[in-house]
Structures are given as C-alpha cells and as structure tokens.
Design a protein around this motif. Structure first.
Motif, PDB file in Angstrom:
ATOM      1  N   ALA A 134       0.829  -1.206   0.000  1.00 22.94           N
ATOM      2  CA  ALA A 134       0.000   0.000   0.000  1.00 22.94           C
ATOM      3  C   ALA A 134       0.866   1.260   0.000  1.00 22.94           C
ATOM      4  CB  ALA A 134      -0.926  -0.011   1.212  1.00 22.94           C
ATOM      5  N   GLU A 135       1.935   1.254   0.780  1.00 25.14           N
ATOM      6  CA  GLU A 135       2.819   2.416   0.830  1.00 25.14           C
ATOM      7  C   GLU A 135       3.482   2.668  -0.522  1.00 25.14           C
ATOM      8  OE1 GLU A 135       3.800   4.578   3.938  1.00 25.14           O
ATOM      9  OE2 GLU A 135       1.716   3.973   3.700  1.00 25.14           O
ATOM     10  N   LEU A 136       3.907   1.611  -1.174  1.00 28.04           N
ATOM     11  CA  LEU A 136       4.543   1.763  -2.483  1.00 28.04           C
ATOM     12  C   LEU A 136       3.568   2.322  -3.510  1.00 28.04           C
ATOM     13  CD1 LEU A 136       6.617  -1.531  -2.501  1.00 28.04           C
ATOM     14  CD2 LEU A 136       7.574   0.779  -2.673  1.00 28.04           C
ATOM     15  N   GLY A 137       2.293   1.985  -3.351  1.00 22.68           N
ATOM     16  CA  GLY A 137       1.296   2.538  -4.248  1.00 22.68           C
ATOM     17  C   GLY A 137       1.143   4.037  -4.111  1.00 22.68           C
ATOM     18  N   GLN A 138       1.417   4.555  -2.925  1.00 19.76           N
ATOM     19  CA  GLN A 138       1.300   5.989  -2.679  1.00 19.76           C
ATOM     20  C   GLN A 138       2.627   6.727  -2.785  1.00 19.76           C
ATOM     21  OE1 GLN A 138      -1.163   7.127   0.786  1.00 19.76           O
ATOM     22  NE2 GLN A 138      -1.519   4.931   1.093  1.00 19.76           N
ATOM     23  N   HIS A 139       3.714   6.018  -2.523  1.00 13.78           N
ATOM     24  CA  HIS A 139       5.030   6.658  -2.461  1.00 13.78           C
ATOM     25  C   HIS A 139       6.035   5.858  -3.296  1.00 13.78           C
ATOM     26  CE1 HIS A 139       3.462   8.940   0.993  1.00 13.78           C
ATOM     27  NE2 HIS A 139       3.045   7.786   1.481  1.00 13.78           N
ATOM     28  N   PRO A 140       6.242   6.246  -4.538  1.00 15.08           N
ATOM     29  CA  PRO A 140       7.218   5.516  -5.370  1.00 15.08           C
ATOM     30  C   PRO A 140       8.620   5.483  -4.753  1.00 15.08           C
ATOM     31  CG  PRO A 140       5.871   6.973  -6.716  1.00 15.08           C
ATOM     32  CD  PRO A 140       5.566   7.311  -5.286  1.00 15.08           C
ATOM     33  N   ASP A 141       8.997   6.569  -4.068  1.00 17.80           N
ATOM     34  CA  ASP A 141      10.308   6.617  -3.414  1.00 17.80           C
ATOM     35  C   ASP A 141      10.147   6.144  -1.967  1.00 17.80           C
ATOM     36  OD1 ASP A 141      11.349   7.662  -5.726  1.00 17.80           O
ATOM     37  OD2 ASP A 141      11.366   9.726  -5.025  1.00 17.80           O
ATOM     38  N   THR A 142      10.322   4.846  -1.760  1.00 22.12           N
ATOM     39  CA  THR A 142      10.128   4.241  -0.438  1.00 22.12           C
ATOM     40  C   THR A 142      11.346   3.417  -0.063  1.00 22.12           C
ATOM     41  OG1 THR A 142       7.710   4.171  -0.531  1.00 22.12           O
ATOM     42  CG2 THR A 142       8.769   2.556   0.873  1.00 22.12           C
ATOM     43  N   VAL A 143      11.736   3.516   1.214  1.00 18.49           N
ATOM     44  CA  VAL A 143      12.792   2.668   1.759  1.00 18.49           C
ATOM     45  C   VAL A 143      12.254   1.993   3.017  1.00 18.49           C
ATOM     46  CG1 VAL A 143      13.789   4.662   2.963  1.00 18.49           C
ATOM     47  CG2 VAL A 143      15.145   2.593   2.688  1.00 18.49           C
ATOM     48  N   LEU A 144      12.487   0.701   3.114  1.00 19.12           N
ATOM     49  CA  LEU A 144      12.185  -0.072   4.322  1.00 19.12           C
ATOM     50  C   LEU A 144      13.508  -0.517   4.907  1.00 19.12           C
ATOM     51  CD1 LEU A 144      10.307  -1.716   6.252  1.00 19.12           C
ATOM     52  CD2 LEU A 144      10.438  -3.574   4.568  1.00 19.12           C
TER      53      LEU A 144
END
Length: 257
Positions: A134-144
């Motif tokens: 879900a986060e990737l759907g909203q935020h293309p620039d994501t780091v976990l």
C-alpha cells in the motif's frame, strides 16, 4: 542523501554511542530499533541537541523504534505501527523525509521454528507485506530498513549447515523476505557487495565478533526509483568494537540527488 539503520539494543544504554556515531557519521536519516524505552522516556532533548529531529514509538523493556532526521530536514506524515493491525508490540514507524517515504522496522525474531512466536513472525511479515504494498502505491520513493531478523541466503550466515532450517534462516522466513523483494524492492547491500562473510549481527558470547561468526540480518530495501539513485551501501562495524556495544552494526546507504 544518506540513510542508516541500527538496532541499538537499548537506547538508554547506547545513547552516548548513538550521539558519537552521528557526530562522526552525520547521516540524513537514522532508523533505530530496540529502544527498550517507554514513549515518555525518549531522549528527545539530547537528540535535538545533536542536530536531529525525531519521531518514535517506544515500549518498555522490549521493542521500540524511532526515526531521526538531520535538521533542517523534517519528518512529515508520521505513522506509528502498521495501520489496521492491532499489534501490542511496537515495531514499525514511518515518515516522509525529503520526499522519501522511510519505514523503520524491528521485525519479529520468532525464537524457534517450534514456537508460537514463529507463527506470529510469519503472520507479522504477511501484514508488513500488505502494508508495504500500500505504501509503495502511494510513495514511489520508499525505503524499508531495520532489523529484519532474517538472513536472506547462505552467504549471510557464518555456518549455513548449522543454521539450516533454524529461526532466522528457515525457508518460510526467507520466502517472506523474498516476498518483500517481489514488491519491486532491492536489497541495497547486495546491489554493491557480493562477498561472503559480511555480517551485521554477532552474538555477544564466545567471541563471535572477534571471530567474525555472524549473520547479516539488518537490511535496507529500496524501491526501484531509489535503487537507481543508490551509489553505495556498507556495514559499519566500528561501533561493534566500542565498549558495551550493541550486538548489531549500522548499515548505511547513499543515494545520489
């Protein structure tokens, strides 16, 4: 932009080391795990005096996570925990820093494959997977990033035969890790370093660090746009040599502007 993750194994004990490390390594974002502090016991004044802003999700004795951003960067739209998951253990915190959605996680250990905690670990990872999607759907620039309590493959274990099928190395756990990568994430360390015997955690007992008998269980996972910006990722073993160290070492990734 430099981002780092570090399981400090008690911020109360390790605060001087965190401050020293930040002074020597002024990263833009630092994710901390295993704070082992109540929410109201977080050393906000000391962190701010060091030039960092923070959001945190504390828990006494166990767990607890925080994100630190170097001023003047701000931590926007912070969310504590996995939304919709009623988890009594405080393990996840997220915020947006300089356009990057940063998720810090202290993933479940699992204790042993026969334990109820192992079943909880696999369920927890399934929840993390859905949250991350879900986060990737909203935020293309994501780091976990954080302590995943999983060694992804045999290169990440000092003795793969001895650890085969055991917690941290079992096939269902490794499949869960692979499932996160399947969302389009990349293991930042493996973008650059393919050598064996590269670890981020060493047991305190039996001189495991001195003998380099460890596991690589602390990771930084980058979405595709961030992977394209990555220029390096290293494990900083120096703090593991300090007096009264955490049993984990920081992992640092550098992103081009």
């Amino acid at each position: 932009m430099r981002l780092a993750t570090w399981n400090v194994n008690s911020l109360n004990v390790r605060l001087p080391q965190v401050l020293q490390w930040l002074a020597e390594n002024p990263v833009d974002v630092l994710a901390l795990q295993e704070l082992k502090l109540d929410q109201d016991k977080f050393p906000q004044a000391e962190i701010e005096a060091a030039g960092y802003r923070a959001v945190w999700y504390g828990q006494k004795t166990y767990n607890g996570v925080a994100l630190l951003a170097r001023a003047p960067l701000s931590l926007e739209d912070a969310v504590a925990g996995i939304p919709g998951y009623d988890d009594p253990q405080r393990r996840v915190i997220a915020a947006t820093v300089n356009g990057v959605r940063v998720i810090g996680a202290y993933c479940v250990n699992g204790e042993s494959v026969e334990s109820d905690k192992y079943a909880y670990k696999l369920e927890w990872y399934a929840r993390l997977h859905d949250y991350l999607a879900a986060e990737l759907g909203q935020h293309p620039d994501t780091v976990l990033m954080g302590d995943f309590n999983i060694a992804p493959d045999d290169r990440d274990v000092y003795d793969p035969v001895a650890w085969e099928g055991k917690v941290l190395c079992s096939r269902p756990e490794r499949d869960a890790f692979a499932g996160l990568l399947g969302l389009g994430l990349a293991d930042a360390f493996r973008l650059f370093n393919q050598d064996d015997k590269q670890y981020s955690w060493w047991d305190y007992r039996a001189a495991m660090f001195r003998r380099n008998l460890g596991l690589r269980i602390d990771h930084i996972l980058l979405s595709a746009p961030l992977s394209a910006r990555a220029t390096g990722c290293v494990i900083d073993k120096a703090p593991r040599k300090w007096e009264r160290p955490s049993d984990h070492a920081p992992v640092v990734v550098t992103l081009a502007d």
